[in-house]
Design an enzyme around this catalytic site. Structure first.
Site, short mmCIF file in Angstrom:
data_model
loop_
_atom_site.label_atom_id
_atom_site.label_comp_id
_atom_site.label_asym_id
_atom_site.label_seq_id
_atom_site.Cartn_x
_atom_site.Cartn_y
_atom_site.Cartn_z
N GLY A 177 1.13 -1.28 -0.16
CA GLY A 177 0.14 0.27 0.14
C GLY A 177 1.14 1.16 0.16
O GLY A 177 0.15 2.43 0.34
N GLU A 229 4.26 -7.17 0.55
CA GLU A 229 4.03 -7.60 -1.02
C GLU A 229 3.49 -5.87 -1.73
O GLU A 229 3.16 -6.15 -2.04
CB GLU A 229 2.51 -8.14 -1.13
CG GLU A 229 3.04 -9.11 0.47
CD GLU A 229 1.46 -9.74 0.76
OE1 GLU A 229 0.39 -9.61 -0.39
OE2 GLU A 229 1.48 -11.52 0.89
N ARG A 243 -7.11 3.23 -15.30
CA ARG A 243 -6.83 4.16 -13.79
C ARG A 243 -7.73 5.45 -13.39
O ARG A 243 -8.32 5.23 -12.72
CB ARG A 243 -5.87 3.71 -12.88
CG ARG A 243 -5.17 2.52 -13.47
CD ARG A 243 -3.50 2.56 -12.69
NE ARG A 243 -4.08 3.18 -11.01
CZ ARG A 243 -3.48 3.67 -10.37
NH1 ARG A 243 -3.18 4.99 -11.18
NH2 ARG A 243 -3.67 4.37 -9.57
N CYS A 252 -16.26 4.03 -27.62
CA CYS A 252 -16.73 4.74 -27.36
C CYS A 252 -18.24 4.89 -26.12
O CYS A 252 -18.73 4.09 -25.91
CB CYS A 252 -18.09 4.06 -28.27
SG CYS A 252 -19.63 4.58 -28.59
#
Length: 425
Positions: free
Chosen positions: A232, A273, A312, A342
């Protein structure tokens, strides 16, 4: 990507030359940046407070699963974390040993869990029902880790917060007694505790909160080998952005972990991680400008890419710096940079850029994480090629898709061909 005499380069290679050689749109990754980030993380845990902890870095493969990227990670001596058996297969092809692969499923079919166990992967269990199933089928023969939901609300966009009370992820910390009951019933061995509360943490506080939850639970399990604090780490997407102070994180978490190990009675592995932290800044999505369209209120830059290649901005409202590689010294204007899909398909709104002209090459920065890995064939568009700049030279690491790739797997039903022929008569 650096500016040198109005030339944008990656490891000294002109980005425009890469675009010319491999075509557009194109994902380009800088191997040196990935290696640098691994080094930053390692050094942050190497001497706090008076000696380093037993740090284990596990690359979160879902961020970017290209085989060449996975091989680069293995070459740097780190392990890997996967969330599907297919990610595990890619890791094995890249040279990882089964014991180096941590499998953290979330609601996966039990058949996939069994396949992962058969492959010899390490397993993080995400729910009481799954723990119960493993006990019923395997008894105590399969050692497991436990993913705990600590009921902590931290992180950036709500869509990437994974440790709060309403999250689907992990076994609630309030189910401690239920965990103990299942483990005792089947004589199971718990070798690790895992927590991942989300993403975009600005400081060590969120990790320390999660760590304290695991420290408290650890007394229930005498055979622990590791504690895994997930990831994170926040990266900077634009100038002035906050980002995780990894050195401060390393010092504070290391001190807390060492104190815990002293109380636990032996040293465990401290695991992280990272996915985005390792690959985000390495990646650049290069696109061509198709149209510069002036409306009464806006000037739109329409490019040969879209949310099918980089979702994103539309999914998370994520900011990606945009560089006009072709005209970096042009007079600045404001643009909406949009895709060719589209749908409402916006990369940036009211973005200040050097003058953009048709056929200019733009580069979206911080595109290494969850760019290609979340790409699709929406609107029947092919996915881009991928290039890795390694040791000062660009290498093709994924071919550009073609229309044949889009057709692959589809079945041309003869009964419909016959019906269509009759209808057309």
């Amino acid at each position: 990507m650096q500016l040198a005499q109005n030339r944008y380069t990656i490891q000294g290679v002109d980005v425009l030359e890469i675009a010319e050689e491999f075509g557009l749109p194109l994902y380009v990754y800088d191997a040196d940046k990935i290696i640098e980030k691994i080094g930053v993380l390692r050094s942050s845990f190497s001497g706090a407070p008076d000696r380093g902890v037993n740090l284990k870095i596990k690359y979160a493969a879902k961020a970017l699963t290209n085989l060449s990227i996975l091989k680069l990670m293995r070459m740097q001596g780190i392990d890997i974390e996967v969330v599907s058996v297919n990610e595990a297969r890619l890791a094995l092809l890249a040279g990882f040993e089964p014991a180096q692969i941590m499998f953290t499923p979330s609601g996966n079919a039990f058949a996939e869990i069994q396949e992962a166990i058969g492959m010899g992967l390490k397993l993080n269990v995400d729910s009481i029902p799954l723990l119960q199933q493993i006990g019923e089928v395997y008894g105590g023969s399969v050692a497991v880790g436990l993913r705990i939901n600590p009921h902590i609300t931290e992180g950036g966009n709500v869509k990437i917060q994974t440790g709060h009370v309403d999250s689907k992820f992990g076994i609630s910390v309030l189910q401690r007694a239920d965990i103990q009951d299942v483990v005792k019933q089947y004589g199971m061995t718990v070798i690790g505790l895992h927590v991942h509360t989300g993403s975009d943490f600005k400081n060590a506080d969120a990790f320390l909160k999660g760590a304290n939850v695991l420290f408290e639970l650890a007394s229930d399990f005498p055979d622990l080998q590791f504690l895994d604090f997930g990831s994170g780490f926040k990266v900077a997407y634009k100038e002035g952005d906050h980002f995780t102070d990894v050195a401060d994180l390393g010092a504070k978490v290391s001190a807390a972990f060492q104190a815990f190990c002293a109380g636990y009675g032996r040293e465990l592995e401290l695991c992280f991680e990272p996915g985005k932290f390792l690959v985000s800044e390495s990646g650049h999505l290069l696109v061509n400008v198709n149209v510069v369209k002036q409306n009464p209120n806006r000037t739109f830059v329409q490019v040969d890419s879209g949310l099918n290649h980089l979702i994103r901005p539309m999914m998370y409202d994520a900011w990606h710096d945009i560089v006009n590689v072709s005209n970096p010294a042009g007079d600045h204007q404001r643009y909406n940079v949009v895709g060719y899909i589209c749908e409402t398909d916006t990369f940036a709104t009211d973005r200040d850029l050097p003058e953009v002209r048709p056929n200019d090459v733009l580069a979206f920065k911080n595109a290494g994480a969850y760019g290609f890995s979340m790409a699709s064939n929406y609107n029947s568009r092919p996915r881009p090629a991928e290039v890795l700049v390694y040791d000062g030279k660009p290498y093709l690491i994924r071919q550009r898709e073609t229309f044949d790739d889009i057709l692959r797997g589809q079945v041309n039903l003869s009964v419909l061909n016959e019906a269509a022929t009759v209808a057309g008569e």
